[in-house]
Design a protein around this motif. Sequence first.
Motif, short mmCIF file in Angstrom:
data_model
loop_
_atom_site.label_atom_id
_atom_site.label_comp_id
_atom_site.label_asym_id
_atom_site.label_seq_id
_atom_site.Cartn_x
_atom_site.Cartn_y
_atom_site.Cartn_z
N LEU A 94 21.27 33.85 74.28
CA LEU A 94 19.98 33.47 74.84
C LEU A 94 19.28 32.39 74.02
CD1 LEU A 94 18.60 36.99 75.86
CD2 LEU A 94 19.62 35.25 77.34
N ILE B 215 12.72 35.93 80.06
CA ILE B 215 13.06 37.23 80.63
C ILE B 215 14.17 37.92 79.84
CG2 ILE B 215 13.95 38.41 82.68
CD1 ILE B 215 12.59 36.34 84.40
N GLY B 216 15.17 37.15 79.43
CA GLY B 216 16.28 37.73 78.69
C GLY B 216 15.84 38.37 77.38
N LEU C 248 23.93 35.49 81.56
CA LEU C 248 22.61 36.01 81.90
C LEU C 248 21.54 34.92 81.77
CD1 LEU C 248 20.68 38.39 82.49
CD2 LEU C 248 20.62 38.83 80.03
N GLY C 249 21.59 34.18 80.66
CA GLY C 249 20.60 33.11 80.47
C GLY C 249 20.70 32.03 81.52
N SER D 185 9.64 35.92 72.54
CA SER D 185 9.18 35.71 73.92
C SER D 185 7.66 35.54 74.02
CB SER D 185 9.61 36.89 74.80
OG SER D 185 8.93 38.09 74.42
N GLN E 266 21.68 32.36 84.62
CA GLN E 266 21.13 32.86 85.88
C GLN E 266 19.60 32.93 85.83
OE1 GLN E 266 22.97 33.39 88.70
NE2 GLN E 266 24.60 32.52 87.42
N LEU E 267 19.07 33.32 84.68
CA LEU E 267 17.61 33.43 84.55
C LEU E 267 16.94 32.06 84.58
CD1 LEU E 267 17.33 36.23 81.82
CD2 LEU E 267 16.92 36.43 84.27
N SER F 178 18.52 28.65 75.70
CA SER F 178 17.11 28.39 75.99
C SER F 178 16.52 27.27 75.14
CB SER F 178 16.29 29.67 75.77
OG SER F 178 16.32 30.06 74.41
N ILE G 254 15.41 30.88 87.78
CA ILE G 254 14.10 31.40 88.18
C ILE G 254 13.02 30.53 87.55
CG2 ILE G 254 12.59 33.43 88.14
CD1 ILE G 254 15.08 35.15 87.73
N ALA H 250 13.05 30.46 83.66
CA ALA H 250 12.41 31.61 83.00
C ALA H 250 13.26 32.06 81.81
CB ALA H 250 12.22 32.75 84.01
N TRP H 251 13.19 31.32 80.72
CA TRP H 251 13.98 31.59 79.52
C TRP H 251 13.59 32.90 78.85
CZ3 TRP H 251 11.25 32.28 75.05
CH2 TRP H 251 9.92 31.82 75.06
#
Length: 705
Positions: free
Chosen positions: A103, A294-295, A262-263, A168, A265-266, A107, A269, A291-292
């Motif tokens: 992540l 969320i992970g 996962l990153g 975050s 795909q996020l 990001s 968003i 949307a970095w």
Amino acid sequence: MEGARGVDNLAFVPSSPGPNRHLPASPAEVEVSVATGAEEEPKRPPQPPPQPPPPSQQLELEEGPCGWGRFTPDCLQRCNNPKGFLFHYCLLAIIQGIVVNGLVNISISTIEKRYELKSSLTGLVSSSYDISFCLLSLFVSFFGEKGHKPRWLAFASFMMGLGSLVYSLPHFTSGEYHFGSKFEDTCPAMGNTTSCKDTNSKLSSYLYVFILGQLFLGVGGTPLYTLGTAFIDDSVATHKSSLYIGIGFSMSVLGPAIGYVLGGQLLKIYIDANMGKSIFMNEDDPRWLGAWWIGFILSWLLSWSLIIPFSCFPKHLPGTAETQAGKISQAHHNENATETTDKNFGKSIKDFPTALKILLKNPVFLCLALSTSTEALITTGFATFLPKFIENQFGLSSSFAATLGGVVLIPGAAVGQILGGIIVSKFKMACKNIMKFSLSMAILSLLLSFIFIFAKCGNEPFAGVSEAYNGTGVLGNLTAPCNVNCNCLDSFYYPVCGRDGIQYFSPCIAGCKNSVPQSRPKAYYNCSCIGRTKEIPSAETLSIEAKAGKCEISCTNMPIFLGFFFITVIFTFMASTPITVAILRCVNNHQRSLALGVQFVLVRLVGTIPGPIIFGFAIDSSCTLWNINQCGIRGACWIYDNIKMAFMLVGISVGCKALTILFNGLAVFLYKPPPPGTNVTFESDNVVVASVPVESEHSKTRHDG
């Protein structure tokens, strides 16, 4: 104990999953070290077991049940074994890999744009984890060796969760993202003008929050790979240790793969999706930010969910003492090493310099640690820049190149980790044979490293770099008479392929004035810089002059490169788990955690920190077109010389592999196992227990060639 005599063997008290039990020390629970210069004690007839020593001299081996205090439900006892601990260790390793190597990396570019940070500053963010790890690794591994290792891992889970949460926080305190006006990619690009001005944004102050989050993540990662690995080695038989450690290490490789998927795909968003804002742009818009954050929220929750499981494990798993009974020391026999007989040694900070001195006087350990460091330099360098290499060599998009890089690196590393552990476990290799196995893997991976030379691809024609604009313009300058009035930005890299087979920097640079709505890939026409194709176009493509994306290359070496590189990764990581096991074997029992701490410090100082820097300099040296902004400041590189890049990476790989082979070879040459025919002294962390001759048993166990 005086000299080499010692006391009689104490009766072994079998462990059980009942309440905490303080077991009398026995040869089963202790380390074997060679007592030199002493006469062999004559054999004596069997005698009745002596009374246990006073409590002050007993080894406290707390093989309690799984639970908290008196609350020890039967359902928890199913996990109170090495497999149960390994399961939770793997979960924490996966989470650590998802956050730190997945992540955070994916990001970085989004954070740069959102908080107006330079790449040099985000590089500091990435390095903060390693800095924290280096500062704490030695002390955590030193004090944690005699502590409650599972509770240290509960603390690691807490710190990883805290680091993820802190990382975050800027999203929730920086307000709404303002993306500005629509960006024009065609000619004339009115409204895209920029001026050279120094703007100090308050958003850049969030840099320190990101650094703090990385520091917390580094604190959490320290006990995982030092104390956690040592605890696994404590709890299983010698021949099974490599398999368990290999499985655990492979999970740390699987984590980044999950993090990247996962990153990715996020990032599809919108960044402010939690604010319920509706927008009218998609991912193709340069202003889009995903949307970095969320992970990191998910990682925070997952990390803290492991605090309770780790805290319920006892200090030692049931059966640890019995397992230790079957182990014989393979520590390097160093006559010049300083030894200590203080049973309380290692409990005070004053003992740290002496413990470190004893460890650094072990030449075999130093060679093995340095070999892992040189390998780490290569692996971290390729983990960072392999997608860029694939993208430029084979003309692929950044996302597809990153996917291919992950498909090659992640499974190859995981297979290598597990396969190396299985082989060492299957053949029950002793310390010297483990080092020989690692040496052979390093030699094979060195030979395969030359694939970069044979699988390289030349550069395709690029307008303004290697090809002129229909005979006009100057090579090395993107601006030509056909696009001089388009007001194009040199910092907006959006490659298109012209129907003349030449690649252009952007639709604007190609002089394209119109685009086809809703076309995928996006198509452009009325382009003043694109020449006519030699082939007769069809009626459908008559008006289409360029399409978004890079031109297809004629080089067909990509399958060969990916196949051989996958095999190289497997052989490289097949030595990783065995080297860790060899380090645990070649040092004294009570110094294993500290040895892993020193190893990881060297890995970071020599490998993971300078690795991406060295690879970055090598790749930058092959750049042929730089991004120069209106202030005259050089930014990212747009175009590379593929041939030079391939040779530079081969040079680094061969140099580091040669050093790895040198250090592994020195370790094999310098290693001296405890010689047979001498008394072997069994010691624990707290008390000397027995002194017995072990020539026959030791000869059976050692398989050194």
